[in-house]
Design a protein around this motif. Sequence first.
Motif, PDB file in Angstrom:
ATOM      1  N   GLY A  15      51.552  36.002  46.171  1.00 26.68           N
ATOM      2  CA  GLY A  15      50.389  35.857  45.300  1.00 26.68           C
ATOM      3  C   GLY A  15      49.167  36.543  45.881  1.00 26.68           C
ATOM      4  O   GLY A  15      49.280  37.550  46.583  1.00 26.68           O
ATOM      5  N   HIS A  16      47.988  35.982  45.607  1.00 23.96           N
ATOM      6  CA  HIS A  16      46.774  36.675  46.028  1.00 23.96           C
ATOM      7  C   HIS A  16      46.264  36.175  47.380  1.00 23.96           C
ATOM      8  O   HIS A  16      46.424  35.014  47.724  1.00 23.96           O
ATOM      9  CB  HIS A  16      45.673  36.535  44.966  1.00 23.96           C
ATOM     10  N   ARG A  17      45.675  37.094  48.098  1.00 19.30           N
ATOM     11  CA  ARG A  17      44.857  36.732  49.261  1.00 19.30           C
ATOM     12  C   ARG A  17      43.444  36.402  48.802  1.00 19.30           C
ATOM     13  O   ARG A  17      42.839  35.441  49.240  1.00 19.30           O
ATOM     14  CB  ARG A  17      44.803  37.905  50.258  1.00 19.30           C
ATOM     15  N   GLY A  68      42.608  50.030  51.937  1.00 21.24           N
ATOM     16  CA  GLY A  68      43.128  49.217  53.031  1.00 21.24           C
ATOM     17  C   GLY A  68      42.769  47.748  52.942  1.00 21.24           C
ATOM     18  O   GLY A  68      43.112  46.969  53.837  1.00 21.24           O
ATOM     19  N   GLY A  69      42.066  47.346  51.874  1.00 22.10           N
ATOM     20  CA  GLY A  69      41.756  45.939  51.668  1.00 22.10           C
ATOM     21  C   GLY A  69      40.419  45.480  52.213  1.00 22.10           C
ATOM     22  O   GLY A  69      40.140  44.277  52.242  1.00 22.10           O
ATOM     23  N   SER A 127      37.979  41.902  55.738  1.00 18.23           N
ATOM     24  CA  SER A 127      39.183  42.722  55.854  1.00 18.23           C
ATOM     25  C   SER A 127      40.325  41.803  55.441  1.00 18.23           C
ATOM     26  O   SER A 127      40.745  40.937  56.208  1.00 18.23           O
ATOM     27  CB  SER A 127      39.358  43.244  57.283  1.00 18.23           C
ATOM     28  N   THR A 128      40.782  41.949  54.212  1.00 19.11           N
ATOM     29  CA  THR A 128      41.621  40.938  53.581  1.00 19.11           C
ATOM     30  C   THR A 128      43.111  41.120  53.823  1.00 19.11           C
ATOM     31  O   THR A 128      43.895  40.205  53.549  1.00 19.11           O
ATOM     32  CB  THR A 128      41.375  40.926  52.062  1.00 19.11           C
ATOM     33  N   ILE A 236      43.389  40.912  45.132  1.00 17.30           N
ATOM     34  CA  ILE A 236      43.977  41.541  46.315  1.00 17.30           C
ATOM     35  C   ILE A 236      45.181  40.708  46.711  1.00 17.30           C
ATOM     36  O   ILE A 236      45.046  39.556  47.136  1.00 17.30           O
ATOM     37  CB  ILE A 236      42.967  41.623  47.473  1.00 17.30           C
ATOM     38  N   GLY A 237      46.370  41.274  46.553  1.00 17.78           N
ATOM     39  CA  GLY A 237      47.591  40.525  46.768  1.00 17.78           C
ATOM     40  C   GLY A 237      48.029  40.523  48.224  1.00 17.78           C
ATOM     41  O   GLY A 237      47.723  41.445  48.989  1.00 17.78           O
ATOM     42  N   ALA A 238      48.763  39.477  48.604  1.00 21.50           N
ATOM     43  CA  ALA A 238      49.292  39.397  49.960  1.00 21.50           C
ATOM     44  C   ALA A 238      50.241  40.558  50.258  1.00 21.50           C
ATOM     45  O   ALA A 238      50.426  40.944  51.411  1.00 21.50           O
ATOM     46  CB  ALA A 238      50.006  38.063  50.161  1.00 21.50           C
TER      47      ALA A 238
END
Length: 283
Positions: A15-17, A68-69, A127-128, A236-238
């Motif tokens: 799922g999402h971060r 890069g998140g 920075s996720t 932003i997904g894992a």
Amino acid sequence: MCLIVFDWRPDARHGHRLLVAANRDEFHHRDTRPLQFWPGREHILGGIDDGARSEDGLPGTWMGVTRGGRFAALTNYRAPRDVNPSASSRGRLVSEFLASDLPPAEYLLDVQSRSRRYNGFNLLVGSTLGPDPQLWWHSNRSGQAPLRLKAGLYGLSNALLDTPWPKVRNAVGSMLYALAASSERTVLFRLLGDDRQAPDDELPRTGVTLARERLLSSVFIRSDDYGTRSSQVLDIGASGRIDYIERSFLPDLGPGVFQERQLEVGAPVAAAGRRADERGSAG
């Protein structure tokens, strides 16, 4: 940006971060370009505020993400009596983080050291993705050091993080519902289109007139010269997948008319104009 609600899950394996729903409120005349990969900096995805451009060519923005998140977003802190008209542009704080490779804490300490240059702000940077996902908050009106955020659901408007203004409470409650819904995206845009104003006895007192407090109390703002210019949903997904949708509103064409741009990192742009069934959002 004037409203951000977000669900942060740094330990998520599926799922999402980070899931963000946000509205940008601004004067209608301010020149803005919609969501895009930035020319010359194609790793950055965000809208562009041409009113905040500087000599080095780095544009200002209200929210953005990199391939890069790296993520950053900003709201203004409402304190009209403290506004310095010659202060530096706050939109640069988002752009500078996205364009740099500094760790979030190091970047915010640098911002803190020069925070007097700016009018009041709230800044989220993170920075996720990667082995140590981080999300931080800092305000130059909090009197505190930058704060690393734990997992949770947060709301931010034009006061400090999680200040329970009516619009923040309503949006956070709606996002809780969205997280449990199968049509999450639809619910998020519906919450961002909520134009109900708060009762007078629930309004904050920030130094503007009562009429202005009423106008600014809704999640989605409408007036002749100022209002919600765009709504954003960022996921932003894992797995590393990043989906970013922006709906830009066209006040000169009437309520409910918007242009939608949906971008996925690594995928081509999809853009379309639509007329919503509801005022300000698609249901």
